[in-house]
Design a protein around this motif. Sequence first.
Motif, PDB file in Angstrom:
ATOM      1  N   MET A 183       0.825  -1.203   0.000  1.00 12.06           N
ATOM      2  CA  MET A 183       0.000   0.000   0.000  1.00 12.06           C
ATOM      3  C   MET A 183       0.864   1.260   0.000  1.00 12.06           C
ATOM      4  N   GLN A 184       1.875   1.293   0.842  1.00 17.65           N
ATOM      5  CA  GLN A 184       2.692   2.502   0.950  1.00 17.65           C
ATOM      6  C   GLN A 184       3.605   2.677  -0.262  1.00 17.65           C
ATOM      7  N   LEU A 185       4.093   1.598  -0.828  1.00 17.46           N
ATOM      8  CA  LEU A 185       4.897   1.708  -2.045  1.00 17.46           C
ATOM      9  C   LEU A 185       4.051   2.171  -3.225  1.00 17.46           C
ATOM     10  N   ALA A 186       2.824   1.663  -3.309  1.00 15.32           N
ATOM     11  CA  ALA A 186       1.918   2.106  -4.374  1.00 15.32           C
ATOM     12  C   ALA A 186       1.625   3.591  -4.236  1.00 15.32           C
ATOM     13  N   GLN A 187       1.415   4.050  -3.010  1.00  6.81           N
ATOM     14  CA  GLN A 187       1.163   5.470  -2.781  1.00  6.81           C
ATOM     15  C   GLN A 187       2.387   6.322  -3.102  1.00  6.81           C
ATOM     16  N   ALA A 188       3.585   5.716  -3.005  1.00  2.00           N
ATOM     17  CA  ALA A 188       4.823   6.426  -3.343  1.00  2.00           C
ATOM     18  C   ALA A 188       5.104   6.425  -4.839  1.00  2.00           C
ATOM     19  N   GLY A 189       4.229   5.770  -5.620  1.00  2.00           N
ATOM     20  CA  GLY A 189       4.372   5.812  -7.068  1.00  2.00           C
ATOM     21  C   GLY A 189       5.069   4.627  -7.686  1.00  2.00           C
ATOM     22  N   ALA A 190       5.300   3.566  -6.907  1.00  2.47           N
ATOM     23  CA  ALA A 190       5.950   2.382  -7.456  1.00  2.47           C
ATOM     24  C   ALA A 190       4.946   1.539  -8.238  1.00  2.47           C
ATOM     25  N   LYS A 191       5.453   0.849  -9.256  1.00  2.00           N
ATOM     26  CA  LYS A 191       4.681  -0.206  -9.910  1.00  2.00           C
ATOM     27  C   LYS A 191       5.100  -1.510  -9.255  1.00  2.00           C
ATOM     28  N   LEU A 192       4.143  -2.250  -8.724  1.00  2.00           N
ATOM     29  CA  LEU A 192       4.460  -3.425  -7.939  1.00  2.00           C
ATOM     30  C   LEU A 192       4.266  -4.715  -8.718  1.00  2.00           C
ATOM     31  N   LEU A 193       5.228  -5.613  -8.538  1.00  2.00           N
ATOM     32  CA  LEU A 193       5.120  -6.985  -9.004  1.00  2.00           C
ATOM     33  C   LEU A 193       4.907  -7.817  -7.746  1.00  2.00           C
ATOM     34  N   LEU A 194       3.668  -8.187  -7.499  1.00  2.00           N
ATOM     35  CA  LEU A 194       3.278  -8.837  -6.250  1.00  2.00           C
ATOM     36  C   LEU A 194       3.378 -10.349  -6.388  1.00  2.00           C
ATOM     37  N   THR A 195       3.942 -10.999  -5.385  1.00  2.00           N
ATOM     38  CA  THR A 195       3.963 -12.453  -5.426  1.00  2.00           C
ATOM     39  C   THR A 195       3.685 -13.040  -4.055  1.00  2.00           C
ATOM     40  N   ALA A 196       2.954 -14.129  -4.071  1.00  2.00           N
ATOM     41  CA  ALA A 196       2.631 -14.940  -2.904  1.00  2.00           C
ATOM     42  C   ALA A 196       2.071 -16.242  -3.464  1.00  2.00           C
ATOM     43  N   ARG A 197       1.651 -17.148  -2.600  1.00  2.00           N
ATOM     44  CA  ARG A 197       1.171 -18.437  -3.094  1.00  2.00           C
ATOM     45  C   ARG A 197      -0.273 -18.404  -3.586  1.00  2.00           C
ATOM     46  N   SER A 198      -1.107 -17.531  -3.005  1.00  2.00           N
ATOM     47  CA  SER A 198      -2.544 -17.539  -3.314  1.00  2.00           C
ATOM     48  C   SER A 198      -2.889 -16.522  -4.395  1.00  2.00           C
ATOM     49  N   GLN A 199      -3.343 -17.008  -5.550  1.00  2.00           N
ATOM     50  CA  GLN A 199      -3.746 -16.096  -6.619  1.00  2.00           C
ATOM     51  C   GLN A 199      -4.966 -15.266  -6.248  1.00  2.00           C
ATOM     52  N   PRO A 200      -6.007 -15.831  -5.607  1.00  2.00           N
ATOM     53  CA  PRO A 200      -7.151 -14.987  -5.210  1.00  2.00           C
ATOM     54  C   PRO A 200      -6.747 -13.864  -4.255  1.00  2.00           C
ATOM     55  N   ALA A 201      -5.861 -14.152  -3.309  1.00  2.00           N
ATOM     56  CA  ALA A 201      -5.417 -13.117  -2.378  1.00  2.00           C
ATOM     57  C   ALA A 201      -4.616 -12.037  -3.099  1.00  2.00           C
ATOM     58  N   THR A 237       8.407   3.015   8.494  1.00  2.00           N
ATOM     59  CA  THR A 237       9.801   3.218   8.899  1.00  2.00           C
ATOM     60  C   THR A 237      10.763   2.647   7.867  1.00  2.00           C
ATOM     61  N   ILE A 238      10.454   1.461   7.329  1.00  2.00           N
ATOM     62  CA  ILE A 238      11.332   0.856   6.327  1.00  2.00           C
ATOM     63  C   ILE A 238      11.454   1.749   5.104  1.00  2.00           C
ATOM     64  N   ILE A 239      10.336   2.213   4.600  1.00  2.00           N
ATOM     65  CA  ILE A 239      10.364   3.041   3.394  1.00  2.00           C
ATOM     66  C   ILE A 239      11.107   4.347   3.639  1.00  2.00           C
ATOM     67  N   LYS A 240      10.902   4.935   4.811  1.00  2.00           N
ATOM     68  CA  LYS A 240      11.604   6.180   5.153  1.00  2.00           C
ATOM     69  C   LYS A 240      13.115   5.936   5.265  1.00  2.00           C
ATOM     70  N   GLN A 241      13.495   4.872   5.966  1.00  2.00           N
ATOM     71  CA  GLN A 241      14.911   4.612   6.193  1.00  2.00           C
ATOM     72  C   GLN A 241      15.641   4.224   4.905  1.00  2.00           C
ATOM     73  N   CYS A 242      14.910   3.653   3.960  1.00  2.00           N
ATOM     74  CA  CYS A 242      15.546   3.215   2.718  1.00  2.00           C
ATOM     75  C   CYS A 242      15.784   4.353   1.730  1.00  2.00           C
TER      76      CYS A 242
END
Length: 266
Positions: free
Chosen positions: A27-45, A215-220
């Motif tokens: 959510m925060q990366l999307a709000q910062a203007g990133a294009k996200l490549l999301l991955t996890a095991r569940s396609q519906p999620a 905090t992670i996004i700010k520190q990075c």
Amino acid sequence: MNQHSRFAAKTILLSGATGGLGRALAMQLAQAGAKLLLTARSQPALLQLAEQLPGPHSYFAADISRATERQALCDWAIAEGVDGLINNAGCGLLALAGEQTEPELEQLLAVNLQVPISLCNTLLPTLKMRSDAVIINIGSILGSIGLPGSSLYGATKAGLQRYSEALRRELSDSRVAVFYCAPRAIATPLNSEASFAMNRKLGNAMDSPDQIATTIIKQCHKPPRSIYLGWPEKLFVRINALAPRLVDGALRKQLATIKRFAGRTK
């Protein structure tokens, strides 16, 4: 570097995207203007998450503990023009030494250590060609403080911390910035009910995923380094490195409580 320049208009591969911290980071990366490549095991999620985020994003369902699926994910990410990698996928375990099962040992070593290293190795040739690339490895405070009941989990995160440190130094003459981020306990489903109960009994604070993501996004946006999150835990990291016997004594006082929650045999 301005507040969002590290992530704005960048294509970021985020593993473990549908978990508590993964969702907050997405959510925060999307709000910062990133294009996200999301991955996890569940396609519906993943579909549900992608639809909740501002802006167009892509997703790829995969069990990244499997080498063939991990390679397919990397091939897809490279074709999508990946600029950055956030190794967020992980699993936890609260169990005393000698009471962990062999499958638990194999799973933690694979998911928490082998997988992030493999993703870095596969994507590095592509990331080195970018004008400004980033790798963020999500670790844990327990990778720097040996906690009873978390010996196996802590070992995997310690390995990731040392790998990230060496990788950061190895790439210091490149345009790839490497961060290792070590939060204290986070209130997510990654933690078992026993972990929640133990932390409450010991008075250990647990941060929300949103707090940690912020905090992670700010520190990075600062120069690449290892980042330890949470007070006084970040102080204990320093004390443990310089005077470990002080930490030995403090944890000895908590040992009976930890064993009550972490023990599987009575």
